[in-house]
Design an enzyme around this catalytic site. Structure first.
Site, PDB file in Angstrom:
ATOM      1  CG  ASP A  16      90.362  42.059  25.995  1.00  0.00           C
ATOM      2  OD1 ASP A  16      90.567  41.465  27.065  1.00  0.00           O
ATOM      3  OD2 ASP A  16      89.243  42.509  25.671  1.00  0.00           O
ATOM      4  CG  HIS A  17      89.217  37.774  25.891  1.00  0.00           C
ATOM      5  ND1 HIS A  17      88.995  36.803  26.835  1.00  0.00           N
ATOM      6  CD2 HIS A  17      88.401  38.808  26.195  1.00  0.00           C
ATOM      7  CE1 HIS A  17      88.074  37.237  27.683  1.00  0.00           C
ATOM      8  NE2 HIS A  17      87.701  38.454  27.328  1.00  0.00           N
ATOM      9  CG  HIS A  42      87.141  39.726  31.242  1.00  0.00           C
ATOM     10  ND1 HIS A  42      87.622  39.843  29.967  1.00  0.00           N
ATOM     11  CD2 HIS A  42      88.222  39.568  32.033  1.00  0.00           C
ATOM     12  CE1 HIS A  42      88.941  39.746  29.983  1.00  0.00           C
ATOM     13  NE2 HIS A  42      89.333  39.576  31.228  1.00  0.00           N
ATOM     14  N   GLY A  43      83.378  41.895  31.298  1.00  0.00           N
ATOM     15  CA  GLY A  43      81.933  42.093  31.174  1.00  0.00           C
ATOM     16  C   GLY A  43      81.410  43.207  32.055  1.00  0.00           C
ATOM     17  CG  ASN A  67      88.526  43.726  30.978  1.00  0.00           C
ATOM     18  OD1 ASN A  67      89.296  44.241  31.764  1.00  0.00           O
ATOM     19  ND2 ASN A  67      88.846  42.670  30.249  1.00  0.00           N
ATOM     20  CB  VAL A  68      84.046  49.101  30.151  1.00  0.00           C
ATOM     21  CG1 VAL A  68      82.772  49.646  29.528  1.00  0.00           C
ATOM     22  CG2 VAL A  68      83.896  49.016  31.669  1.00  0.00           C
TER      23      VAL A  68
HETATM   24  P1  13P Z   1      81.702  44.129  27.944  1.00  0.00           P
HETATM   25  O1  13P Z   1      81.606  44.248  26.465  1.00  0.00           O
HETATM   26  O2  13P Z   1      80.567  43.373  28.543  1.00  0.00           O
HETATM   27  O3  13P Z   1      81.923  45.443  28.616  1.00  0.00           O
HETATM   28  O4  13P Z   1      82.993  43.228  28.268  1.00  0.00           O
HETATM   29  C1  13P Z   1      84.264  43.732  27.961  1.00  0.00           C
HETATM   30  C2  13P Z   1      85.323  42.754  28.253  1.00  0.00           C
HETATM   31  O5  13P Z   1      85.221  41.926  29.128  1.00  0.00           O
HETATM   32  C3  13P Z   1      86.555  42.849  27.436  1.00  0.00           C
HETATM   33  O6  13P Z   1      87.403  41.764  27.611  1.00  0.00           O
END
Ligand code: 13P
Length: 280
Positions: A81-82, A208-209, A230-231
Site C-alpha cells: 500500500d501507499h 481509497h478510504g 481499500n478498507v
Molecule cells: P480507510 O482507513 O479509510 O478505510 O482507508 C484505507 C485505505 O485507503 C488504505 O490505503
C-alpha cells in the site's frame, strides 16, 4: 492461490464489481482476510501498509502470504500500500509481492508520471501489477495512515486519462471525496467527477478510504469504474470494539483472544466482500 491483481481487477471492472483490499497488521489479520475470501468464494487483496512495515519485513510478509494463499483455491494478492520510496518498492517486488502502489500523489504531475512509468517497467517485467494515485485524499478521524496536513485535491479526468495512457499503470487511485479514516462530517462523494474520470480513463480505478463510506455510495462508485476498494480503519475499529467488550467481561488467555480477533477480522472483511461482489 497467490497472484498479482491484474486479472482480478480487469474482471471486476468488466463485471461492475470490486475486489476488496484490506490492510493487515499481523498474522491474525492476514489469516482473517484470506479466510473471508475463501468463505465468500472471491478474490481478495491483502494490503501491507508501509506504516506497518516495522513489525514484519517484506520477505517474511511475502513468504507468509504465499504459504497461506496456497492453502485456498481463491486468488490472494499481496499488495504494498501507499509507498513513495522507489527502493522500497523494488525490495517488495524482489520479495515477491503481487502488486505495489507507487504513491507520487504529492509530487508535480510530470514527476509522478515519470516515476510511475519507471516503476511500471520494473514491476511488469517481474509480473507485478502497479497502482498509482492522482489527486489526494484528506484525513478523517482515527486514521492510522493519513496525516493532519493532508488536503483534498480532486482528480482531474483529462489528467487521469493522460496519466494512465503514458505511465502504463494497471489501476489508478482517484480522489473523489473519500477520506483516510472515519468521516468527520457527512461524506460528500463526487460520483459526478468519478463518472467523468471513468469515461476518460476506461481502466480499473481504485477507491481509497472505504471505511465509513455509506454502502449506497460504495455501490455507486462500483457502477462507475471503481474495481478495487481499500478498507483499513473499520477493520481495526470493529476488532477493537469486540475486544473491549470481551475484556470487560473476561480475561482470556492471549492465544484465545488472538483466535477471536482473527474471526472478527473475517466477519468485518466478509461483510465488505459480499457488498463489493453483489453486482450485475
Ligand atoms: P480507510 O482507513 O479509510 O478505510 O482507508 C484505507 C485505505 O485507503 C488504505 O490505503
Amino acid at each position: 492461490m497467490f497472484t498479482n491483481f491484474d486479472s482480478m481487477l480487469k474482471s471486476a471492472y468488466q463485471s461492475r464489481s470490486a475486489v476488496g483490499s484490506f490492510n493487515w497488521y499481523h498474522y491474525e489479520t492476514l489469516l482473517g482476510i484470506i479466510e473471508a475470501g475463501r468463505d465468500a468464494g472471491c478474490p481478495v487483496i491483502a494490503s501491507f501498509g508501509a506504516k506497518y512495515l516495522t513489525n514484519m519485513d517484506l520477505d517474511t510478509a511475502a513468504a507468509l502470504t504465499k504459504v497461506l494463499a496456497e492453502k485456498t483455491d481463491q486468488a490472494v494478492c499481496l499488495h504494498l500500500d501507499h509507498c513513495s520510496d522507489k527502493d522500497e518498492i523494488v525490495r517488495a517486488i524482489r520479495a515477491g509481492f503481487g502488486s505495489v502502489m507507487y504513491d507520487g500523489s504529492k509530487l508535480p504531475f510530470e514527476e509522478n508520471l515519470k516515476n510511475t512509468r519507471e516503476i511500471c517497467e520494473i514491476a511488469h517485467a517481474c509480473g507485478v501489477s502497479v497502482e498509482a494515485e492522482l489527486g489526494s485524499l484528506a484525513a478523517g478521524a482515527q486514521s492510522h495512515e493519513g496525516s493532519a496536513d493532508d488536503r483534498q485535491v480532486y482528480t482531474d479526468p483529462a489528467m487521469a486519462a493522460q496519466f494512465v495512457r503514458e505511465s502504463g499503470v494497471d489501476a489508478l487511485a482517484v480522489s473523489i471525496g473519500t477520506v483516510h479514516g472515519l468521516y468527520k462530517g457527512t461524506p460528500n462523494i463526487r460520483t459526478d467527477i468519478l463518472k467523468d474520470i471513468n469515461a476518460a480513463v476506461g481502466a480499473p480505478l481504485v477507491l481509497h478510504g472505504g471505511s465509513g463510506t455509506p454502502e449506497e455510495k460504495l455501490l455507486a462508485c462500483i457502477d462507475n469504474g471503481i474495481a478495487k476498494i481499500n478498507v483499513n480503519t473499520e477493520i481495526s475499529e470493529y476488532v477493537m470494539a469486540h475486544t473491549k467488550a470481551l475484556l470487560a467481561e473476561e480475561s482470556p488467555h492471549l492465544s484465545v483472544l488472538a483466535l477471536k480477533q482473527k474471526d472478527w477480522v473475517r466477519e468485518v472483511v466478509g461483510k465488505y466482500i459480499r457488498l463489493f461482489q453483489n453486482r450485475g
